[in-house]
Design a protein around this motif. Structure first.
Motif, PDB file in Angstrom:
ATOM      1  N   ARG A 125       0.837  -1.200   0.000  1.00 53.82           N
ATOM      2  CA  ARG A 125       0.000   0.000   0.000  1.00 53.82           C
ATOM      3  C   ARG A 125       0.880   1.262   0.000  1.00 53.82           C
ATOM      4  N   GLN A 126       1.901   1.276   0.820  1.00 51.16           N
ATOM      5  CA  GLN A 126       2.788   2.438   0.879  1.00 51.16           C
ATOM      6  C   GLN A 126       3.537   2.640  -0.434  1.00 51.16           C
ATOM      7  N   MET A 127       3.982   1.556  -1.042  1.00 51.53           N
ATOM      8  CA  MET A 127       4.686   1.648  -2.322  1.00 51.53           C
ATOM      9  C   MET A 127       3.750   2.191  -3.410  1.00 51.53           C
ATOM     10  N   ILE A 128       2.525   1.713  -3.445  1.00 55.96           N
ATOM     11  CA  ILE A 128       1.552   2.184  -4.434  1.00 55.96           C
ATOM     12  C   ILE A 128       1.245   3.659  -4.207  1.00 55.96           C
ATOM     13  N   ASP A 129       1.053   4.052  -2.946  1.00 58.11           N
ATOM     14  CA  ASP A 129       0.747   5.451  -2.642  1.00 58.11           C
ATOM     15  C   ASP A 129       1.896   6.375  -3.037  1.00 58.11           C
ATOM     16  N   ALA A 130       3.129   5.943  -2.795  1.00 56.93           N
ATOM     17  CA  ALA A 130       4.289   6.763  -3.166  1.00 56.93           C
ATOM     18  C   ALA A 130       4.391   6.899  -4.683  1.00 56.93           C
ATOM     19  N   THR A 131       4.177   5.813  -5.390  1.00 53.08           N
ATOM     20  CA  THR A 131       4.217   5.842  -6.853  1.00 53.08           C
ATOM     21  C   THR A 131       3.102   6.722  -7.393  1.00 53.08           C
ATOM     22  N   ASP A 132       1.925   6.630  -6.785  1.00 52.75           N
ATOM     23  CA  ASP A 132       0.786   7.437  -7.209  1.00 52.75           C
ATOM     24  C   ASP A 132       1.073   8.920  -7.010  1.00 52.75           C
ATOM     25  N   PRO A 145      -2.342 -13.523  -9.699  1.00 61.02           N
ATOM     26  CA  PRO A 145      -2.096 -14.127  -8.388  1.00 61.02           C
ATOM     27  C   PRO A 145      -2.747 -13.259  -7.297  1.00 61.02           C
ATOM     28  N   PRO A 146      -3.008 -13.826  -6.128  1.00 54.95           N
ATOM     29  CA  PRO A 146      -3.708 -13.084  -5.070  1.00 54.95           C
ATOM     30  C   PRO A 146      -3.091 -11.725  -4.727  1.00 54.95           C
ATOM     31  N   ALA A 147      -1.780 -11.631  -4.621  1.00 60.15           N
ATOM     32  CA  ALA A 147      -1.164 -10.349  -4.260  1.00 60.15           C
ATOM     33  C   ALA A 147      -1.434  -9.286  -5.329  1.00 60.15           C
ATOM     34  N   ALA A 148      -1.422  -9.673  -6.582  1.00 60.08           N
ATOM     35  CA  ALA A 148      -1.703  -8.729  -7.670  1.00 60.08           C
ATOM     36  C   ALA A 148      -3.172  -8.318  -7.661  1.00 60.08           C
ATOM     37  N   ARG A 149      -4.082  -9.255  -7.356  1.00 57.77           N
ATOM     38  CA  ARG A 149      -5.505  -8.906  -7.247  1.00 57.77           C
ATOM     39  C   ARG A 149      -5.725  -7.919  -6.108  1.00 57.77           C
ATOM     40  N   ALA A 150      -5.017  -8.115  -4.997  1.00 57.08           N
ATOM     41  CA  ALA A 150      -5.140  -7.193  -3.858  1.00 57.08           C
ATOM     42  C   ALA A 150      -4.683  -5.797  -4.259  1.00 57.08           C
ATOM     43  N   ALA A 151      -3.549  -5.703  -4.931  1.00 62.03           N
ATOM     44  CA  ALA A 151      -3.037  -4.404  -5.373  1.00 62.03           C
ATOM     45  C   ALA A 151      -3.981  -3.769  -6.386  1.00 62.03           C
ATOM     46  N   PHE A 152      -4.488  -4.560  -7.322  1.00 59.40           N
ATOM     47  CA  PHE A 152      -5.415  -4.036  -8.319  1.00 59.40           C
ATOM     48  C   PHE A 152      -6.648  -3.453  -7.641  1.00 59.40           C
ATOM     49  N   ARG A 153      -7.232  -4.199  -6.702  1.00 62.72           N
ATOM     50  CA  ARG A 153      -8.437  -3.706  -6.022  1.00 62.72           C
ATOM     51  C   ARG A 153      -8.150  -2.395  -5.307  1.00 62.72           C
TER      52      ARG A 153
END
Length: 85
Positions: free
Chosen positions: A21-28, A54-62
């Motif tokens: 979540r933190q990595m995605i937020d920083a990239t965003d 895979p599950p981790a990618a689905r979690a990030a996508f959601r």
């Protein structure tokens, strides 16, 4: 605010871990600065493609999809409110 559009209920989306979540937020944040105020747009998805992730990618996508959908719906609501006033 409940989202007007939802992801398919028959696809399992695990919870996203805090580090991702933190990595995605920083990239965003970097991407938003680079876009220079570009208005949000709905983020399309392909349910069949999501099922293959895979599950981790689905979690990030959601996480990304719900955030972007919320931004778009809030943007549309603000525009409607401003158009009425």
């Amino acid at each position: 605010m409940e989202l007007q559009h939802q992801l398919p209920k028959d696809i399992y989306f695990p919870e996203i871990d805090e580090a991702t979540r933190q990595m995605i937020d920083a990239t965003d944040a970097q991407a938003r600065r680079a876009q220079g105020g570009k208005p949000p747009a709905p983020m399309p998805f392909n349910a069949e493609a999501i099922r293959t992730l895979p599950p981790a990618a689905r979690a990030a996508f959601r996480y990304i999809w719900e955030r972007e959908q919320r931004r778009y719906e809030e943007y549309v609501q603000r525009r409607r409110t401003n158009a009425v006033n």
